[in-house]
Motif scaffolding. Structure first.
Motif, mmCIF file in Angstrom:
data_model
loop_
_atom_site.group_PDB
_atom_site.id
_atom_site.type_symbol
_atom_site.label_atom_id
_atom_site.label_comp_id
_atom_site.label_asym_id
_atom_site.label_seq_id
_atom_site.Cartn_x
_atom_site.Cartn_y
_atom_site.Cartn_z
ATOM 1 N N ALA A 290 0.813 -1.220 0.000
ATOM 2 C CA ALA A 290 0.000 0.000 0.000
ATOM 3 C C ALA A 290 0.845 1.267 0.000
ATOM 4 C CB ALA A 290 -0.942 0.006 1.206
ATOM 5 N N THR A 291 2.141 1.150 0.241
ATOM 6 C CA THR A 291 3.023 2.321 0.188
ATOM 7 C C THR A 291 3.963 2.275 -1.015
ATOM 8 O OG1 THR A 291 4.621 1.231 1.657
ATOM 9 C CG2 THR A 291 2.950 2.645 2.686
ATOM 10 N N ASP A 292 3.839 1.244 -1.840
ATOM 11 C CA ASP A 292 4.656 1.132 -3.047
ATOM 12 C C ASP A 292 4.029 2.013 -4.131
ATOM 13 O OD1 ASP A 292 5.830 0.320 -5.506
ATOM 14 O OD2 ASP A 292 6.338 -1.635 -4.639
ATOM 15 N N THR A 304 -6.760 -1.564 0.306
ATOM 16 C CA THR A 304 -5.816 -0.945 1.241
ATOM 17 C C THR A 304 -6.076 -1.428 2.656
ATOM 18 O OG1 THR A 304 -5.664 1.017 -0.168
ATOM 19 C CG2 THR A 304 -4.957 1.258 2.121
ATOM 20 N N GLN A 305 -7.352 -1.566 3.004
ATOM 21 C CA GLN A 305 -7.714 -2.006 4.353
ATOM 22 C C GLN A 305 -7.289 -3.453 4.607
ATOM 23 O OE1 GLN A 305 -9.052 -0.086 6.666
ATOM 24 N NE2 GLN A 305 -9.332 -1.647 8.243
ATOM 25 N N THR A 306 -7.554 -4.355 3.651
ATOM 26 C CA THR A 306 -7.187 -5.750 3.892
ATOM 27 C C THR A 306 -5.672 -5.936 3.950
ATOM 28 O OG1 THR A 306 -7.371 -6.245 1.519
ATOM 29 C CG2 THR A 306 -9.291 -6.712 2.896
ATOM 30 N N LEU A 307 -4.941 -5.156 3.177
ATOM 31 C CA LEU A 307 -3.483 -5.256 3.238
ATOM 32 C C LEU A 307 -2.943 -4.882 4.606
ATOM 33 C CD1 LEU A 307 -2.520 -3.756 -0.237
ATOM 34 C CD2 LEU A 307 -2.070 -6.096 0.530
ATOM 35 N N ALA A 308 -3.637 -3.985 5.290
ATOM 36 C CA ALA A 308 -3.164 -3.492 6.586
ATOM 37 C C ALA A 308 -3.686 -4.303 7.759
ATOM 38 C CB ALA A 308 -3.571 -2.029 6.760
ATOM 39 N N SER A 309 -4.551 -5.277 7.521
ATOM 40 C CA SER A 309 -5.200 -5.985 8.628
ATOM 41 C C SER A 309 -4.546 -7.337 8.884
ATOM 42 C CB SER A 309 -6.688 -6.161 8.332
ATOM 43 O OG SER A 309 -6.867 -6.899 7.144
ATOM 44 N N ARG A 310 -4.905 -7.922 10.010
ATOM 45 C CA ARG A 310 -4.404 -9.235 10.388
ATOM 46 C C ARG A 310 -5.560 -10.078 10.896
ATOM 47 N NH1 ARG A 310 -3.136 -11.912 14.999
ATOM 48 N NH2 ARG A 310 -1.728 -13.674 14.698
ATOM 49 N N ALA A 340 1.994 -20.011 -7.572
ATOM 50 C CA ALA A 340 1.803 -18.758 -6.834
ATOM 51 C C ALA A 340 0.325 -18.540 -6.552
ATOM 52 C CB ALA A 340 2.362 -17.588 -7.639
ATOM 53 N N GLY A 341 0.002 -18.365 -5.281
ATOM 54 C CA GLY A 341 -1.376 -18.100 -4.862
ATOM 55 C C GLY A 341 -1.370 -17.290 -3.592
ATOM 56 N N THR A 342 -2.394 -16.466 -3.387
ATOM 57 C CA THR A 342 -2.358 -15.474 -2.308
ATOM 58 C C THR A 342 -3.350 -15.692 -1.180
ATOM 59 O OG1 THR A 342 -3.953 -14.048 -3.440
ATOM 60 C CG2 THR A 342 -1.609 -13.730 -3.963
ATOM 61 N N ASP A 343 -4.433 -16.444 -1.423
ATOM 62 C CA ASP A 343 -5.544 -16.565 -0.480
ATOM 63 C C ASP A 343 -6.282 -15.238 -0.305
ATOM 64 O OD1 ASP A 343 -7.292 -17.994 1.071
ATOM 65 O OD2 ASP A 343 -5.985 -18.153 2.813
ATOM 66 N N ALA A 344 -6.210 -14.355 -1.317
ATOM 67 C CA ALA A 344 -6.956 -13.094 -1.271
ATOM 68 C C ALA A 344 -8.459 -13.391 -1.230
ATOM 69 C CB ALA A 344 -6.627 -12.246 -2.503
ATOM 70 N N PRO A 345 -9.236 -12.559 -0.502
ATOM 71 C CA PRO A 345 -8.880 -11.285 0.113
ATOM 72 C C PRO A 345 -8.682 -11.366 1.617
ATOM 73 C CG PRO A 345 -11.252 -11.401 -0.033
ATOM 74 C CD PRO A 345 -10.717 -12.738 -0.504
ATOM 75 N N ASN A 346 -8.073 -12.423 2.111
ATOM 76 C CA ASN A 346 -7.820 -12.509 3.540
ATOM 77 C C ASN A 346 -6.906 -11.371 3.997
ATOM 78 O OD1 ASN A 346 -8.984 -14.861 5.075
ATOM 79 N ND2 ASN A 346 -8.252 -15.926 3.238
ATOM 80 N N PRO A 347 -6.893 -11.090 5.305
ATOM 81 C CA PRO A 347 -6.006 -10.038 5.811
ATOM 82 C C PRO A 347 -4.567 -10.235 5.336
ATOM 83 C CG PRO A 347 -7.525 -10.678 7.513
ATOM 84 C CD PRO A 347 -7.760 -11.629 6.375
ATOM 85 N N HIS A 348 -3.909 -9.095 5.074
ATOM 86 C CA HIS A 348 -2.534 -9.037 4.577
ATOM 87 C C HIS A 348 -2.462 -9.319 3.078
ATOM 88 C CE1 HIS A 348 1.965 -9.832 4.690
ATOM 89 N NE2 HIS A 348 1.847 -8.761 5.444
ATOM 90 N N THR A 349 -3.615 -9.426 2.410
ATOM 91 C CA THR A 349 -3.637 -9.666 0.975
ATOM 92 C C THR A 349 -4.599 -8.685 0.310
ATOM 93 O OG1 THR A 349 -5.515 -11.196 0.860
ATOM 94 C CG2 THR A 349 -3.375 -12.130 1.467
ATOM 95 N N ALA A 350 -4.611 -8.683 -1.014
ATOM 96 C CA ALA A 350 -5.606 -7.963 -1.817
ATOM 97 C C ALA A 350 -5.592 -8.599 -3.195
ATOM 98 C CB ALA A 350 -5.285 -6.474 -1.913
ATOM 99 N N ALA A 577 -11.939 -7.159 8.489
ATOM 100 C CA ALA A 577 -11.051 -7.125 7.326
ATOM 101 C C ALA A 577 -11.767 -6.557 6.107
ATOM 102 C CB ALA A 577 -10.544 -8.531 7.021
ATOM 103 N N GLY A 578 -11.127 -5.574 5.486
ATOM 104 C CA GLY A 578 -11.657 -4.999 4.262
ATOM 105 C C GLY A 578 -12.668 -3.900 4.449
ATOM 106 N N ALA A 579 -13.060 -3.591 5.679
ATOM 107 C CA ALA A 579 -14.074 -2.558 5.909
ATOM 108 C C ALA A 579 -13.528 -1.179 5.546
ATOM 109 C CB ALA A 579 -14.525 -2.576 7.358
ATOM 110 N N ASP A 580 -14.328 -0.404 4.842
ATOM 111 C CA ASP A 580 -13.981 0.971 4.480
ATOM 112 C C ASP A 580 -14.689 1.889 5.476
ATOM 113 O OD1 ASP A 580 -13.520 3.452 3.399
ATOM 114 O OD2 ASP A 580 -14.426 3.022 1.448
ATOM 115 N N LEU A 581 -13.977 2.337 6.483
ATOM 116 C CA LEU A 581 -14.588 3.105 7.572
ATOM 117 C C LEU A 581 -14.990 4.496 7.138
ATOM 118 C CD1 LEU A 581 -12.283 1.979 10.514
ATOM 119 C CD2 LEU A 581 -14.391 0.948 9.672
#
Length: 608
Positions: A290-292, A304-310, A340-350, A577-581
């Motif tokens: 999210a900062t790249d 952005t939210q899911t990338l920052a969550s755990r 290669a697989g990510t398990d998106a959209p779990n926390p820490h992924t997108a 996870a993923g909530a847009d506040l």
């Protein structure tokens, strides 16, 4: 819109929940007549074709397919010319482990992921997905293959999301269960061997026993389907390998792979999808995507939210990712196929973005950049039998990604995307959620509902019953004010009713709309937690936050287990996870399976 007209006058809360669970049919762009060129030539470009590198080549695309690849090709008179000097052309990327709903496939395509292999989602979208992936029409999303409904035990992993899941308890049930999934459109079968013991001692889940899992593998193969397994522990992975599994869609994390397991996997040609990115999140690592500057401008707020969550399961444990990386190193050294697989959209992924992190994780675990690129292109196509993609070759589908630099030597160059083509047409990378986002008013502080006099919420907000009746279910919910609330207050909200397992997704409970109209967004981005008093009946409840620019998007869910006495529940908003506040639309508290009566009292609701 016809469906919407049929339900005018019904509870909007119910409708939104139903629409959230359903998959919408993707919109296809018009055709090549929408301003796209008749043909495209990418000229003088470095090409990674999925298997090898061409130092300098031309690639011609026409009618959604690759017409030609070679050196010094003649320039078609009707082609758009794209100069490739200093750039690399890649096959469209394939994410071999996702969970797709809502805008997931749009999000994926913005980052060059043109195909997603789903490991559990709503099976109702599979027929449309099959038609889309067979078409060469213009589209705004990645293609999808899916396991549909996963195989799990009653109360096991996969049943906690509010959907009714057909479960198994004995080997004898396996053939009929697999046949039902095949009839629903599942492309392969996913089997869960997971009780969470690798992550926490505080919560265990039922899981399939070895005999039932083995019967599922045999039944899948008998019906012409591959079978893959979710296992976070090495022993369950070993049992699955002995029983003839085709692939493991996570690498286990309790210990590095031992020699006997590696040789078993190598002997039988089993593939692994390590999903190191999501494991790194479990371990407490922080994503930098999210900062790249090559990634951030194209992320939606939800991404952005899911990338920052755990994921809130157990404490952060660095040993999890250390074990996973060492297993990958050993498996790769032995020649076991890695995807290669990510398990998106779990926390820490997108969706989409996280695949660029995953291939970097694979390189850090011992793969060369070129091997990591194969793990995201030709190898998943080979493993899952996707014959028209994953490589750049004549007559294959023109799913392509052009990047600045050379990712065959520096894997992070995949993030510097210049152009994406899906079915031969350029992809618009503008994140729609940002482009059309509406600024929501800031929500004032203080208690939302105290229920001392009635069931009203502050500033015109509303509490409404929500059930699965609109989805064809029969569950019932009633909201009443009772005298005597928590801590001696004058009153409380009681939600009561019955959950009936007649619909596809049973639920019943209450939904709070904080705005003056149902699902009208408010901004709670300055708040930290949802706090309320609750006393229950011993069953598990789900707290769901609806948010974001799309009112039909899937909610973020946290499960609660309120006791029989009043207690204060503090749910960090970061756990949703993923909530847009910035666009907080509603919160629901619902009972799901098992069937039966429920009663939950709630008081002093506040977003602090």
């Amino acid at each position: 819109m016809k469906f919407l007209k049929l339900v005018v006058g019904a509870s909007i809360a119910v409708l939104i929940f139903l629409l959230m669970q359903m998959s919408t049919t993707p919109k296809e762009a018009a055709s090549a007549s929408d301003g796209q060129p008749a043909a495209t030539m990418i000229r003088g470009v470095r090409v990674f074709d999925g298997e090898r590198v061409w130092p300098k080549a031309d690639v011609v695309v026409r009618d959604g397919r690759i017409q030609d690849i070679g050196e010094h090709l003649a320039m078609p008179a009707d082609a758009e010319i794209v100069e490739g000097q200093g750039r690399t052309l890649l096959p469209g990327l394939i994410d071999a482990h996702v969970h797709a709903w809502g805008d997931a496939r749009k999000d994926a395509l913005r980052f060059g992921v043109t195909t997603e292999l789903d490991m559990f989602t709503d099976f109702h979208q599979l027929a449309d997905a099959r038609r889309e992936r067979e078409s060469l029409a213009a589209t705004d999303r990645a293609d999808l293959w899916s396991a549909g409904t996963l195989a799990t035990a009653p109360g096991g992993h996969g049943t906690e999301y509010g959907m009714q899941i057909p479960t198994l308890t004995t080997p004898a049930e396996a053939p009929a269960w697999v046949a039902a999934r095949k009839a629903e459109g599942s492309d392969y079968i996913k089997i869960v061997r997971e009780d969470l013991h690798v992550y926490t001692d505080a919560r265990k889940m039922p899981t399939l026993d070895a005999a039932t899992a083995a019967a599922l593998i045999a039944a899948a193969h008998a019906q012409g389907l591959k079978a893959v397994v979710h296992a976070s522990a090495q022993e369950q992975a070993r049992e699955s390998l002995r029983d003839g599994i085709d692939g493991l869609v996570h690498v286990f994390q309790d210990a590095p792979a031992d020699d006997a397991l590696i040789q078993l996997a190598k002997r039988d040609g089993v593939f692994f999808v390590p999903t190191l990115t999501v494991v790194a999140g479990f371990a407490g690592e922080k994503s930098t995507l999210a900062t790249d500057p090559r990634i951030a401008p194209f992320l939606s707020a939800a991404q952005t939210q899911t990338l920052a969550s755990r994921l809130p399961i157990g404490d952060a444990n660095p040993a999890l990712i250390a074990n996973a990386r060492e297993s990958v190193r050993r498996l790769h050294a032995a020649g076991v196929m890695l995807l290669a697989g990510t398990d998106a959209p779990n926390p820490h992924t997108a969706h989409g973005a996280a695949l660029h992190e995953e291939i970097a994780q694979l390189v850090a675990a011992g793969l060369s950049p070129q091997e990591a690129l194969k793990a995201a292109t030709s190898l998943p196509a080979k493993a899952f039998g996707l014959s028209d993609r994953g490589r750049i070759a004549r007559d294959l589908r023109a799913d392509l990604v052009l990047v600045d630099g050379d990712p065959t030597t520096n894997i992070e160059a995949t993030r510097a995307i210049v152009t994406i083509w899906k079915n031969g047409r350029r992809v618009d990378r503008d994140p729609a959620a940002k482009a059309v986002a509406v600024a929501a008013p800031a929500y004032p502080p203080g208690v939302i509902s105290g229920f001392d006099q009635d069931l009203a919420a502050k500033d015109g907000g509303q509490w409404m019953p929500t059930t699965d009746e609109m989805a064809g279910g029969s569950s019932k919910a009633e909201l009443v004010r009772i005298d005597g609330g928590a801590a001696g207050s004058a009153g409380a909200l009681r939600m009561q009713g019955e959950v009936v397992l007649a619909g596809s997704w049973p639920w019943a409970g209450a939904m709070l709309h904080p705005g003056t109209q149902p699902m009208q967004p408010v901004d709670v981005s300055s708040r930290q937690e949802l706090v309320f008093q609750a006393r229950g009946d011993g069953r598990e409840y789900s707290v769901m936050v609806f948010s974001g620019n799309d009112a039909q998007a899937r909610p973020s869910i946290v499960n609660i287990h309120p006791g029989k006495d009043w207690q204060t529940l503090r749910l960090p908003l970061a756990d949703f996870a993923g909530a847009d506040l910035r666009q907080f639309r509603a919160v629901a508290i619902t009972a799901g399976a098992p069937a039966g009566h429920f009663q939950l009292d709630v008081d002093a609701v506040e977003i602090r």
